[in-house]
Design an enzyme around this catalytic site. Structure first.
Site, mmCIF file in Angstrom:
data_model
loop_
_atom_site.group_PDB
_atom_site.id
_atom_site.type_symbol
_atom_site.label_atom_id
_atom_site.label_comp_id
_atom_site.label_asym_id
_atom_site.label_seq_id
_atom_site.Cartn_x
_atom_site.Cartn_y
_atom_site.Cartn_z
ATOM 1 N N GLN A 52 0.931 -1.169 -0.068
ATOM 2 C CA GLN A 52 0.022 0.218 -0.042
ATOM 3 C C GLN A 52 0.847 1.187 0.126
ATOM 4 O O GLN A 52 0.410 2.425 -0.167
ATOM 5 C CB GLN A 52 -0.942 -0.039 1.257
ATOM 6 C CG GLN A 52 -2.206 -1.097 1.117
ATOM 7 C CD GLN A 52 -2.799 -0.918 2.308
ATOM 8 O OE1 GLN A 52 -2.807 -1.486 3.355
ATOM 9 N NE2 GLN A 52 -4.045 -0.245 1.999
ATOM 10 N N CYS A 94 -10.616 0.010 3.465
ATOM 11 C CA CYS A 94 -9.260 -0.049 3.120
ATOM 12 C C CYS A 94 -8.771 1.172 2.847
ATOM 13 O O CYS A 94 -9.382 2.102 1.847
ATOM 14 C CB CYS A 94 -9.132 -1.161 2.095
ATOM 15 S SG CYS A 94 -7.339 -1.548 1.575
ATOM 16 N N LEU A 95 -7.726 1.663 3.140
ATOM 17 C CA LEU A 95 -6.931 3.026 2.948
ATOM 18 C C LEU A 95 -6.703 3.085 1.495
ATOM 19 O O LEU A 95 -6.805 4.102 1.035
ATOM 20 C CB LEU A 95 -5.675 3.016 3.649
ATOM 21 C CG LEU A 95 -5.740 3.196 5.243
ATOM 22 C CD1 LEU A 95 -4.439 3.318 5.944
ATOM 23 C CD2 LEU A 95 -6.706 4.498 5.505
ATOM 24 N N HIS A 136 -7.126 -9.467 6.218
ATOM 25 C CA HIS A 136 -7.155 -8.162 5.263
ATOM 26 C C HIS A 136 -6.025 -8.109 4.743
ATOM 27 O O HIS A 136 -5.349 -7.835 3.903
ATOM 28 C CB HIS A 136 -7.701 -6.780 5.908
ATOM 29 C CG HIS A 136 -8.067 -5.815 4.957
ATOM 30 N ND1 HIS A 136 -9.411 -5.014 4.415
ATOM 31 C CD2 HIS A 136 -7.109 -4.970 4.777
ATOM 32 C CE1 HIS A 136 -8.793 -4.337 3.892
ATOM 33 N NE2 HIS A 136 -7.536 -3.936 3.757
ATOM 34 N N HIS A 140 -3.410 -8.681 1.458
ATOM 35 C CA HIS A 140 -2.707 -7.467 0.542
ATOM 36 C C HIS A 140 -1.455 -7.820 0.022
ATOM 37 O O HIS A 140 -1.029 -7.682 -0.905
ATOM 38 C CB HIS A 140 -2.410 -6.249 1.613
ATOM 39 C CG HIS A 140 -3.258 -5.025 1.517
ATOM 40 N ND1 HIS A 140 -3.999 -4.373 0.435
ATOM 41 C CD2 HIS A 140 -4.333 -4.638 2.310
ATOM 42 C CE1 HIS A 140 -4.875 -3.687 0.820
ATOM 43 N NE2 HIS A 140 -4.862 -3.658 1.812
HETATM 44 NI NI NI Z 1 -6.427 -2.704 2.941
#
Ligand code: NI
Length: 171
Positions: A52, A94-95, A136, A140
């Site tokens: 991310q 989610c960011l 979660h 990722h």
């Molecule tokens: Ni996320």
């Protein structure tokens, strides 16, 4: 305070890649972990995975207490979920998918095996929100977003909404 990394959003290709295992456990890794916590807090999140912040490696940080309890700060390096029990269906965000919230089915309880910043193997277990966060974040590292866990129909609707937001400059 360390560097705050920008969180990349869907459809950034790095989010769909399988991360590479972390092999070097040095001061640089420790700094990256600290920066990941800072970046996660700055973005108002309770979990952040390296992809991310455009680093395609298998590490993530979690703090479901959001700064309230330092004991709840979790670092998972090269994690693997080794046990799952039960089932929970809760709304997830989610960011990397701002403003998108959908109900996702997850295991109620999980146990993960991972390395810490020193490279030592540890086991972490949790239920409810922590179990959800672990699943979660580990997703990722495999290039999986929570929208990939939705029904085909739901996923298509969400994708259409995101594409519209991108087109309107709202993403
Ligand atoms: Ni996320």
């Amino acid at each position: 305070m360390g560097k705050i990394h920008e969180v990349v959003k869907w459809p950034e290709p790095v989010l769909a890649k399988v991360g590479a295992p972390v092999t070097v456990f040095d001061a640089k890794l420790k700094t990256l972990v600290d920066e990941m916590f800072e970046s996660m807090y700055a973005a108002q999140g309770i979990g952040l995975a390296a992809p991310q912040i455009a680093i395609s490696q298998r590490l993530c940080v979690i703090d479901v207490s959001f700064k309230k309890n330092p004991d709840e700060k979790i670092v998972l390096i090269n994690p693997e979920i080794i046990e799952r029990k039960g089932r929970q269906v809760e709304e997830e965000g989610c960011l990397s998918l701002p403003e998108i919230r959908e109900k996702v089915t997850r295991a109620e309880w999980v146990k993960a095996r991972a390395q810490n910043v020193h490279g030592e193997w540890i086991e972490v277990e949790g239920d409810e929100l922590l179990a959800r966060a672990i699943q979660h974040e580990v997703d990722h590292l495999d290039g999986i977003l929570f929208i990939d866990r939705l029904s085909r129909l739901k996923r298509d609707l969400v994708m259409r909404k995101m594409k519209k937001m991108i087109k309107n400059g709202e993403w």
